[in-house]
Design a protein around this motif. Structure first.
Motif, PDB file in Angstrom:
ATOM      1  N   GLU A   6     116.784 -74.362   8.728  1.00 50.44           N
ATOM      2  CA  GLU A   6     117.953 -73.981   9.515  1.00 50.44           C
ATOM      3  C   GLU A   6     117.553 -73.656  10.958  1.00 50.44           C
ATOM      4  O   GLU A   6     116.420 -73.264  11.230  1.00 50.44           O
ATOM      5  CB  GLU A   6     118.646 -72.744   8.925  1.00 50.44           C
ATOM      6  CG  GLU A   6     119.136 -72.877   7.510  1.00 50.44           C
ATOM      7  CD  GLU A   6     118.149 -72.326   6.503  1.00 50.44           C
ATOM      8  OE1 GLU A   6     118.574 -71.906   5.415  1.00 50.44           O
ATOM      9  OE2 GLU A   6     116.935 -72.320   6.813  1.00 50.44           O
ATOM     10  N   SER A   7     118.518 -73.776  11.839  1.00 49.72           N
ATOM     11  CA  SER A   7     118.348 -73.360  13.234  1.00 49.72           C
ATOM     12  C   SER A   7     119.716 -73.039  13.803  1.00 49.72           C
ATOM     13  O   SER A   7     120.742 -73.332  13.189  1.00 49.72           O
ATOM     14  CB  SER A   7     117.668 -74.457  14.052  1.00 49.72           C
ATOM     15  OG  SER A   7     118.463 -75.632  14.071  1.00 49.72           O
ATOM     16  N   GLY A   8     119.720 -72.444  14.993  1.00 47.42           N
ATOM     17  CA  GLY A   8     120.972 -72.189  15.684  1.00 47.42           C
ATOM     18  C   GLY A   8     121.466 -70.765  15.629  1.00 47.42           C
ATOM     19  O   GLY A   8     122.482 -70.442  16.253  1.00 47.42           O
ATOM     20  N   GLY A   9     120.774 -69.913  14.881  1.00 43.43           N
ATOM     21  CA  GLY A   9     121.182 -68.518  14.848  1.00 43.43           C
ATOM     22  C   GLY A   9     120.919 -67.831  16.168  1.00 43.43           C
ATOM     23  O   GLY A   9     120.272 -68.376  17.065  1.00 43.43           O
ATOM     24  N   GLY A  10     121.449 -66.621  16.298  1.00 45.72           N
ATOM     25  CA  GLY A  10     121.243 -65.865  17.527  1.00 45.72           C
ATOM     26  C   GLY A  10     122.180 -64.680  17.585  1.00 45.72           C
ATOM     27  O   GLY A  10     122.795 -64.302  16.588  1.00 45.72           O
ATOM     28  N   SER A  11     122.273 -64.114  18.770  1.00 46.22           N
ATOM     29  CA  SER A  11     123.139 -62.964  19.000  1.00 46.22           C
ATOM     30  C   SER A  11     124.322 -63.389  19.849  1.00 46.22           C
ATOM     31  O   SER A  11     124.162 -64.111  20.837  1.00 46.22           O
ATOM     32  CB  SER A  11     122.362 -61.853  19.704  1.00 46.22           C
ATOM     33  OG  SER A  11     121.315 -61.381  18.893  1.00 46.22           O
ATOM     34  N   VAL A  12     125.484 -62.912  19.474  1.00 50.42           N
ATOM     35  CA  VAL A  12     126.702 -63.277  20.181  1.00 50.42           C
ATOM     36  C   VAL A  12     127.661 -62.095  20.120  1.00 50.42           C
ATOM     37  O   VAL A  12     127.598 -61.275  19.200  1.00 50.42           O
ATOM     38  CB  VAL A  12     127.322 -64.546  19.561  1.00 50.42           C
ATOM     39  CG1 VAL A  12     127.769 -64.292  18.135  1.00 50.42           C
ATOM     40  CG2 VAL A  12     128.445 -65.091  20.402  1.00 50.42           C
ATOM     41  N   GLN A  13     128.550 -62.029  21.090  1.00 53.75           N
ATOM     42  CA  GLN A  13     129.555 -60.970  21.074  1.00 53.75           C
ATOM     43  C   GLN A  13     130.724 -61.355  20.185  1.00 53.75           C
ATOM     44  O   GLN A  13     130.974 -62.550  19.932  1.00 53.75           O
ATOM     45  CB  GLN A  13     130.045 -60.704  22.488  1.00 53.75           C
ATOM     46  CG  GLN A  13     129.012 -60.009  23.364  1.00 53.75           C
ATOM     47  CD  GLN A  13     129.613 -59.466  24.647  1.00 53.75           C
ATOM     48  OE1 GLN A  13     130.526 -60.071  25.208  1.00 53.75           O
ATOM     49  NE2 GLN A  13     129.108 -58.347  25.105  1.00 53.75           N
ATOM     50  N   SER A  14     131.411 -60.363  19.724  1.00 54.84           N
ATOM     51  CA  SER A  14     132.591 -60.580  18.896  1.00 54.84           C
ATOM     52  C   SER A  14     133.562 -61.518  19.602  1.00 54.84           C
ATOM     53  O   SER A  14     133.801 -61.386  20.801  1.00 54.84           O
ATOM     54  CB  SER A  14     133.254 -59.237  18.614  1.00 54.84           C
ATOM     55  OG  SER A  14     134.383 -59.397  17.801  1.00 54.84           O
ATOM     56  N   GLY A  15     134.081 -62.483  18.839  1.00 53.67           N
ATOM     57  CA  GLY A  15     134.958 -63.489  19.407  1.00 53.67           C
ATOM     58  C   GLY A  15     134.245 -64.740  19.853  1.00 53.67           C
ATOM     59  O   GLY A  15     134.890 -65.753  20.164  1.00 53.67           O
ATOM     60  N   GLY A  16     132.932 -64.701  19.896  1.00 51.49           N
ATOM     61  CA  GLY A  16     132.137 -65.836  20.328  1.00 51.49           C
ATOM     62  C   GLY A  16     131.919 -66.864  19.237  1.00 51.49           C
ATOM     63  O   GLY A  16     132.441 -66.737  18.128  1.00 51.49           O
ATOM     64  N   SER A  17     131.120 -67.885  19.568  1.00 51.98           N
ATOM     65  CA  SER A  17     130.874 -68.995  18.646  1.00 51.98           C
ATOM     66  C   SER A  17     129.385 -69.302  18.563  1.00 51.98           C
ATOM     67  O   SER A  17     128.634 -69.069  19.517  1.00 51.98           O
ATOM     68  CB  SER A  17     131.605 -70.258  19.113  1.00 51.98           C
ATOM     69  OG  SER A  17     132.998 -70.059  19.139  1.00 51.98           O
ATOM     70  N   LEU A  18     129.001 -69.839  17.428  1.00 55.32           N
ATOM     71  CA  LEU A  18     127.657 -70.360  17.213  1.00 55.32           C
ATOM     72  C   LEU A  18     127.764 -71.582  16.307  1.00 55.32           C
ATOM     73  O   LEU A  18     128.701 -71.679  15.503  1.00 55.32           O
ATOM     74  CB  LEU A  18     126.755 -69.331  16.543  1.00 55.32           C
ATOM     75  CG  LEU A  18     126.185 -68.197  17.386  1.00 55.32           C
ATOM     76  CD1 LEU A  18     125.454 -67.206  16.475  1.00 55.32           C
ATOM     77  CD2 LEU A  18     125.261 -68.704  18.468  1.00 55.32           C
ATOM     78  N   ARG A  19     126.802 -72.483  16.429  1.00 56.72           N
ATOM     79  CA  ARG A  19     126.722 -73.602  15.494  1.00 56.72           C
ATOM     80  C   ARG A  19     125.342 -73.604  14.862  1.00 56.72           C
ATOM     81  O   ARG A  19     124.325 -73.708  15.544  1.00 56.72           O
ATOM     82  CB  ARG A  19     126.979 -74.945  16.179  1.00 56.72           C
ATOM     83  CG  ARG A  19     127.083 -76.080  15.161  1.00 56.72           C
ATOM     84  CD  ARG A  19     127.420 -77.413  15.775  1.00 56.72           C
ATOM     85  NE  ARG A  19     126.267 -78.064  16.382  1.00 56.72           N
ATOM     86  CZ  ARG A  19     126.183 -79.375  16.607  1.00 56.72           C
ATOM     87  NH1 ARG A  19     127.183 -80.160  16.262  1.00 56.72           N
ATOM     88  NH2 ARG A  19     125.121 -79.882  17.195  1.00 56.72           N
ATOM     89  N   LEU A  20     125.349 -73.507  13.544  1.00 56.81           N
ATOM     90  CA  LEU A  20     124.100 -73.565  12.786  1.00 56.81           C
ATOM     91  C   LEU A  20     123.842 -74.999  12.349  1.00 56.81           C
ATOM     92  O   LEU A  20     124.778 -75.753  12.066  1.00 56.81           O
ATOM     93  CB  LEU A  20     124.175 -72.670  11.563  1.00 56.81           C
ATOM     94  CG  LEU A  20     124.550 -71.205  11.800  1.00 56.81           C
ATOM     95  CD1 LEU A  20     124.511 -70.437  10.477  1.00 56.81           C
ATOM     96  CD2 LEU A  20     123.651 -70.562  12.821  1.00 56.81           C
TER      97      LEU A  20
END
Length: 126
Positions: A6-20
């Motif tokens: 897996e990859s793509g994790g991280g830190s984000v603020q509430s309401g934000g987006s990430l793609r794993l």
């Protein structure tokens, strides 16, 4: 036997987006039935979403309407697009090769996992 990374994790603020992303690093063939799971500190691992080779998908209630699972068979890659993230989405996320479900149209249910990835951390802050 697949080897999932897996990859793509991280830190984000509430309401934000990430793609794993999750790739079979051994390139054993086309991805079949796959799923995403997550485990928050002090909690049991829970299912998030799953997909079969025909593109049928199923989601846990907690992520319906916010997360989208997909796969690119040409790249042997599984994805989890996560939008409108909440603090309660904070967890280690794992992809998995699974036994295919008979029905992807109803409520999410668990099936046997054949192989796990090593996980990627997602942290959502307010």
């Amino acid at each position: 036997q697949v080897q999932l990374v897996e990859s793509g994790g991280g830190s984000v603020q509430s309401g934000g987006s990430l793609r794993l992303s999750c790739v079979d690093s051994k390139y054993t063939g086309r991805l079949d039935c796959m799923g995403w799971y997550r485990q928050a500190p002090g909690k049991e691992r829970e299912g998030v979403a799953a997909i079969d080779s025909n593109g049928n998908t199923i989601y846990a209630d907690a992520v319906k309407g916010r997360f989208t699972i997909s796969q690119d068979n040409a790249k042997n890659t599984l994805y989890l697009q996560m939008n409108n993230l909440r603090r309660e989405d904070t967890a280690e996320y794992y992809c998995a090769s699974e036994v295919c479900r008979d029905d992807y149209s109803g409520e999410y249910y668990y099936t046997r996992v054949l192989a796990w990835g090593q996980g990627t951390q997602v942290t959502v802050s307010s």
